[in-house]
Every structure is written in structure tokens, then in C-alpha cells.
Design an enzyme around this catalytic site. Structure first.
Site, PDB file in Angstrom:
ATOM      1  N   LYS A 140     -38.605  16.749  40.876  1.00 40.03           N
ATOM      2  CA  LYS A 140     -37.828  17.813  41.535  1.00 40.03           C
ATOM      3  C   LYS A 140     -38.692  18.638  42.481  1.00 40.03           C
ATOM      4  CE  LYS A 140     -34.660  18.407  37.622  1.00 40.03           C
ATOM      5  NZ  LYS A 140     -34.256  19.295  36.513  1.00 40.03           N
TER       6      LYS A 140
ATOM      7  N   ARG B 148     -25.961  19.260  27.051  1.00 43.92           N
ATOM      8  CA  ARG B 148     -24.597  19.569  27.520  1.00 43.92           C
ATOM      9  C   ARG B 148     -23.678  18.373  27.435  1.00 43.92           C
ATOM     10  NH1 ARG B 148     -27.049  21.421  33.107  1.00 43.92           N
ATOM     11  NH2 ARG B 148     -28.121  19.527  32.508  1.00 43.92           N
TER      12      ARG B 148
HETATM   13  O1  PNS Z   1     -35.338  21.234  33.289  1.00 41.31           O
HETATM   14  P1  PNS Z   1     -35.782  19.794  33.415  1.00 41.31           P
HETATM   15  O2  PNS Z   1     -36.278  19.480  34.818  1.00 41.31           O
HETATM   16  O3  PNS Z   1     -34.723  18.821  32.975  1.00 41.31           O
HETATM   17  O4  PNS Z   1     -37.027  19.636  32.427  1.00 41.31           O
HETATM   18  C1  PNS Z   1     -37.601  18.392  32.208  1.00 41.31           C
HETATM   19  C2  PNS Z   1     -38.924  18.561  31.477  1.00 41.31           C
HETATM   20  C3  PNS Z   1     -39.888  19.354  32.321  1.00 41.31           C
HETATM   21  C4  PNS Z   1     -38.699  19.324  30.175  1.00 41.31           C
HETATM   22  C5  PNS Z   1     -39.438  17.134  31.201  1.00 41.31           C
HETATM   23  O5  PNS Z   1     -39.726  16.535  32.411  1.00 41.31           O
HETATM   24  C6  PNS Z   1     -40.636  17.121  30.290  1.00 41.31           C
HETATM   25  O6  PNS Z   1     -40.482  17.248  29.085  1.00 41.31           O
HETATM   26  N1  PNS Z   1     -41.838  16.991  30.856  1.00 41.31           N
HETATM   27  C7  PNS Z   1     -43.037  16.963  30.059  1.00 41.31           C
HETATM   28  C8  PNS Z   1     -44.095  16.084  30.643  1.00 41.31           C
HETATM   29  C9  PNS Z   1     -44.628  15.140  29.583  1.00 41.31           C
HETATM   30  O7  PNS Z   1     -45.315  15.542  28.667  1.00 41.31           O
HETATM   31  N2  PNS Z   1     -44.255  13.841  29.723  1.00 41.31           N
HETATM   32  C10 PNS Z   1     -44.682  12.770  28.856  1.00 41.31           C
HETATM   33  C11 PNS Z   1     -43.861  12.540  27.609  1.00 41.31           C
HETATM   34  S1  PNS Z   1     -42.121  12.733  27.698  1.00 41.31           S
END
Ligand code: PNS
Length: 174
Positions: A42, A104
Site C-alpha cells: 500500500k 469483517r
Molecule cells: O491494515 P492492513 O494493511 O490490512 O495490515 C496488514 C498488516 C500490516 C497487519 C500485515 O501486512 C502484517 O501483519 N504485516 C506484518 C509483516 C510480517 O511480519 N510478515 C511476515 C509474516 S505474516
């Protein structure tokens, strides 16, 4: 040992739906970290620092619009940012045992489930899926930005501090 949960997201910007998930989660733990995470998929409207300030402003506003945020004396709420590195490393660093995600729809669950499994596999961190209140079930940060940019009212969807920030940063408005 205090029970600590992490509620991660882009929060670009935070909505009443996010605030509801945070408030409900805060009743289940001793400490809640709301973490602004960089999502490479994003392009954010607000910088991480701005999003943190907007979340802090929203939390302090929360009492005024009736969202039952737990008293600051009873639960510690930390607002932080994670611009690089794994979310589970942040969890390890602060001693959190759970991640919280608002859900949701089935689409949200399909998106979240693999991440939940990876996070448990990587570090034993469990994910709690909190069903969104139906009142907020259709609200998303991207729709809120779109409505605000096209001149619509977003008072019902985001705290006043964010209504003002969206108005100040509106794009494409004639
Ligand atoms: O509000 P969003 O954009 O849906 O949030 C997504 C988010 C940031 C929570 C998701 O991308 C995330 O959990 N990122 C963590 C990065 C990470 O550790 N990735 C590796 C294992 S999932």
C-alpha cells in the site's frame, strides 16, 4: 506476568471500526500495543508518525463520543510503529503472546489466515480474530479516504481528529 496483545495494521487512517476492535481487545488483556505497520502493498496517505499522532488523538477523544475505551488506569495502551522487520519480532521484544485482527468478512479471513499460521509457526504467537461489529462491518480506511476525497462526510466513520486530517490532505477535490 502481564498479558500483552498486539493489534497491528496500516491504520491509514484509523476508523471507528479499528477503535471498536481496540476497545474490545483492551478488556481482555493487561496491555495493548496498537502498532502501525508498514505494508509494502500500500501507498499510505499519512506517514507512520502522522498515523501514530492520529491514533493517540483518537484515543484521547474516545471518551467524548461514547466508545467504551477502558480507563487508562486499568490497561496500558501503547501506540508504536514498525517500519521494518517481522511483526513476531516486535511481539517477542515486548513480550506479547497474541496478535489481534479485526474480521469483517470471509475475504478478510482468507487474507489473514495464512499470516496467522505463519506467525504461529515462526514464533508461537497466536492470532485472535475479533469479529467486526456489524455497525462497522463495511467501513474501511480506503473507502473512508475515497468518500472524503470526493467531498462526502466521514464523521460517522472516523474520529473528529481524523476528519480534520482527511480534509487537510484531500486529493482530487474540485
Ligand atoms: O491494515 P492492513 O494493511 O490490512 O495490515 C496488514 C498488516 C500490516 C497487519 C500485515 O501486512 C502484517 O501483519 N504485516 C506484518 C509483516 C510480517 O511480519 N510478515 C511476515 C509474516 S505474516
Amino acid at each position: 506476568m502481564p498479558s500483552i496483545a498486539v493489534y497491528p495494521g496500516s491504520f491509514d487512517p484509523l476508523t471507528f471500526g479499528h477503535l471498536d476492535i481496540a476497545a474490545r481487545t483492551a478488556r481482555l488483556f493487561d496491555e495493548l500495543h496498537i502498532v502501525v505497520v508498514h505494508n509494502p502493498a500500500k501507498t499510505p496517505r499519512f506517514t507512520s508518525e502522522e498515523r501514530i499522532e492520529l491514533i493517540r488523538g483518537s484515543l484521547s477523544e474516545a471518551g467524548r463520543f461514547g466508545t467504551p475505551m477502558p480507563s487508562a488506569n486499568k490497561i496500558k495502551i501503547v501506540v508504536a510503529t514498525l517500519d521494518k522487520g517481522l511483526l513476531v519480532d516486535y511481539c517477542r521484544m515486548v513480550g506479547a503472546t497474541a496478535l489481534v485482527k479485526g474480521v469483517r468478512s470471509n475475504a478478510d479471513l482468507d487474507y489473514e489466515l495464512p499470516m496467522a499460521r505463519v506467525n504461529r509457526d515462526l514464533a508461537g504467537v497466536e492470532t485472535i480474530f475479533m469479529p467486526a461489529d456489524p455497525q462497522h462491518g463495511f467501513v474501511s480506511s480506503s473507502l473512508v479516504k475515497q468518500v472524503a476525497d470526493l467531498g462526502g462526510s466521514v464523521d460517522k466513520y472516523v474520529p473528529a481528529v481524523i476528519v480534520r486530517a482527511l480534509a487537510a490532505t484531500a486529493v482530487n477535490r474540485k
